[in-house]
Design a protein around this motif. Structure first.
Motif, short mmCIF file in Angstrom:
data_model
loop_
_atom_site.label_atom_id
_atom_site.label_comp_id
_atom_site.label_asym_id
_atom_site.label_seq_id
_atom_site.Cartn_x
_atom_site.Cartn_y
_atom_site.Cartn_z
N LEU A 279 0.82 -1.21 0.00
CA LEU A 279 0.00 0.00 0.00
C LEU A 279 0.85 1.27 0.00
O LEU A 279 0.31 2.37 0.09
CB LEU A 279 -0.94 -0.01 1.21
CG LEU A 279 -1.94 -1.18 1.24
CD1 LEU A 279 -2.84 -1.10 2.46
CD2 LEU A 279 -2.77 -1.21 -0.04
N ASP B 82 -8.62 -1.11 3.70
CA ASP B 82 -7.52 -1.96 3.29
C ASP B 82 -7.80 -3.43 3.57
O ASP B 82 -7.47 -4.29 2.75
CB ASP B 82 -6.22 -1.53 3.99
CG ASP B 82 -6.29 -1.70 5.50
OD1 ASP B 82 -7.34 -1.35 6.09
OD2 ASP B 82 -5.30 -2.15 6.10
N ALA C 87 -6.33 7.17 -3.94
CA ALA C 87 -6.21 6.68 -5.32
C ALA C 87 -7.58 6.57 -5.99
O ALA C 87 -7.74 6.95 -7.15
CB ALA C 87 -5.51 5.32 -5.32
N LEU D 114 -0.86 1.32 -6.11
CA LEU D 114 -2.02 2.09 -5.66
C LEU D 114 -2.79 2.66 -6.84
O LEU D 114 -4.03 2.72 -6.82
CB LEU D 114 -1.57 3.22 -4.73
CG LEU D 114 -1.23 2.81 -3.30
CD1 LEU D 114 -0.58 3.97 -2.57
CD2 LEU D 114 -2.48 2.34 -2.56
N LYS D 115 -2.07 3.07 -7.85
CA LYS D 115 -2.71 3.58 -9.07
C LYS D 115 -3.58 2.50 -9.69
O LYS D 115 -4.73 2.76 -10.08
CB LYS D 115 -1.63 4.04 -10.06
CG LYS D 115 -2.17 4.57 -11.37
CD LYS D 115 -1.03 4.98 -12.30
CE LYS D 115 -1.58 5.44 -13.65
NZ LYS D 115 -0.47 5.79 -14.58
N PRO E 166 -4.30 5.75 1.70
CA PRO E 166 -3.76 5.78 0.33
C PRO E 166 -4.70 5.16 -0.70
O PRO E 166 -4.74 5.60 -1.85
CB PRO E 166 -2.44 4.99 0.44
CG PRO E 166 -2.55 4.22 1.71
CD PRO E 166 -3.40 5.02 2.61
N ILE E 167 -5.46 4.15 -0.30
CA ILE E 167 -6.42 3.54 -1.22
C ILE E 167 -7.53 4.53 -1.54
O ILE E 167 -7.90 4.71 -2.70
CB ILE E 167 -7.02 2.25 -0.61
CG1 ILE E 167 -5.91 1.22 -0.36
CG2 ILE E 167 -8.08 1.66 -1.53
CD1 ILE E 167 -6.38 -0.02 0.36
N PHE F 89 -9.66 -3.72 -0.12
CA PHE F 89 -8.50 -4.23 -0.85
C PHE F 89 -8.38 -5.74 -0.64
O PHE F 89 -8.19 -6.50 -1.59
CB PHE F 89 -7.24 -3.52 -0.36
CG PHE F 89 -5.96 -4.04 -0.94
CD1 PHE F 89 -5.67 -3.86 -2.29
CD2 PHE F 89 -5.04 -4.73 -0.15
CE1 PHE F 89 -4.49 -4.34 -2.83
CE2 PHE F 89 -3.87 -5.21 -0.69
CZ PHE F 89 -3.59 -5.01 -2.03
#
Length: 271
Positions: free
Chosen positions: A109, A204, A147, A115-116, A143-144, A232
């Motif tokens: 992550l 996540d 993105a 992540l992109k 971060p997710i 995720f």
């Protein structure tokens, strides 16, 4: 100053890819490149076909005086599955197993390119739905969420488990942790969501679903609307999950602490 068509196409492509789900008037390109409207329309026709052929997304033309073009990023099913299968292999590495049977995710992550890809895959699922905000809980989901919000062109909001003076007034809820069954608290700034906002929840990792369930309770407190839930990764859970309608990219199917074997398969995103 006029530029060559090849240079204009490259610049237009970069601009459109950098501004997903945003209406750009044709007059913007006309003025930017000092070109005729007919020439810009021809360029956009080329880009529309190229984006479609390459599986990059859909470039739509909006008619009318206030019209223009909107680019909606999408990722082909097979491409998304190939990415996720590769992630399954990486997540199955033995050295990811932590004490207590937890699986280490932080390095994955923290990779910008990964992540992109994750952002593209999740955003593709909701590409044609009205979404006003992406919600996650601090810290690993941030971060997710960032993105995904980039490709959906909407803000992301961060739910916290502790008070921050910089958040101002907050709304808090108590929720039951799905795995430990403890009562915990989470809160969100009153300024984060507007009444009636349509919210996508991302996180996540999910086990019992308690954290995600807490976020859905917060959405109700704001009188907002839950559009969907995507995580995720999820793990198998022996009890009853607190969340039923969700999608996952990865599923940690089995963890053997003795042999340190981790079995990871694609999640229900592909069902």
């Amino acid at each position: 100053m006029k530029i060559k068509r090849s240079e204009r196409l490259i610049d237009m492509t970069q601009y459109i890819l950098d501004h997903p789900r945003m209406l750009t008037p044709l007059t913007f390109f006309v003025k930017k490149y000092d070109s005729a409207k007919s020439s810009i329309s021809e360029d956009l026709t080329i880009l529309k076909k190229t984006f479609s052929d390459r599986g990059l997304g859909v470039l739509e033309t909006v008619a009318g005086a206030a019209g223009g073009v909107i680019f909606t990023p999408k990722i082909p099913y097979e491409t998304a599955r190939e990415m996720v299968v590769e992630l399954c292999q990486r997540l199955s590495e033995q050295d990811r197993l932590l004490p207590g049977g937890y699986v280490y995710l932080s390095d994955l992550l923290g990779e910008p390119q990964l992540l992109k890809q994750v952002g593209q895959i999740i955003a593709s699922q909701y590409a044609h739905k009205k979404i006003d905000a992406v919600m996650t809980v601090a810290t690993k989901g941030v971060p997710i969420a960032q993105a995904v919000s980039y490709y959906l062109n909407v803000p992301f909001v961060i739910v916290r488990r502790d008070s921050k003076i910089t958040e101002g007034s907050t709304v808090s809820v108590n929720y039951v942790s799905g795995s430990s069954e403890r009562i915990e608290k989470m809160e969100l700034s009153k300024r984060s969501l507007k009444r009636g906002a349509k919210v996508l929840v991302v996180d996540d990792f999910m086990k019992g679903g308690g954290t995600v369930n807490g976020m859905t309770a917060l959405i109700e407190e704001f009188e907002a609307e839950l559009v969907g839930i995507t995580v995720f990764a999820e793990s198998t859970f022996s009890g009853r999950r607190m969340i039923e309608n969700y999608t996952s990219l990865l599923c940690v199917k089995e963890v053997d602490t003795q042999t340190k074997n981790i079995t990871v398969v694609p999640g229900n995103y592909f069902d």
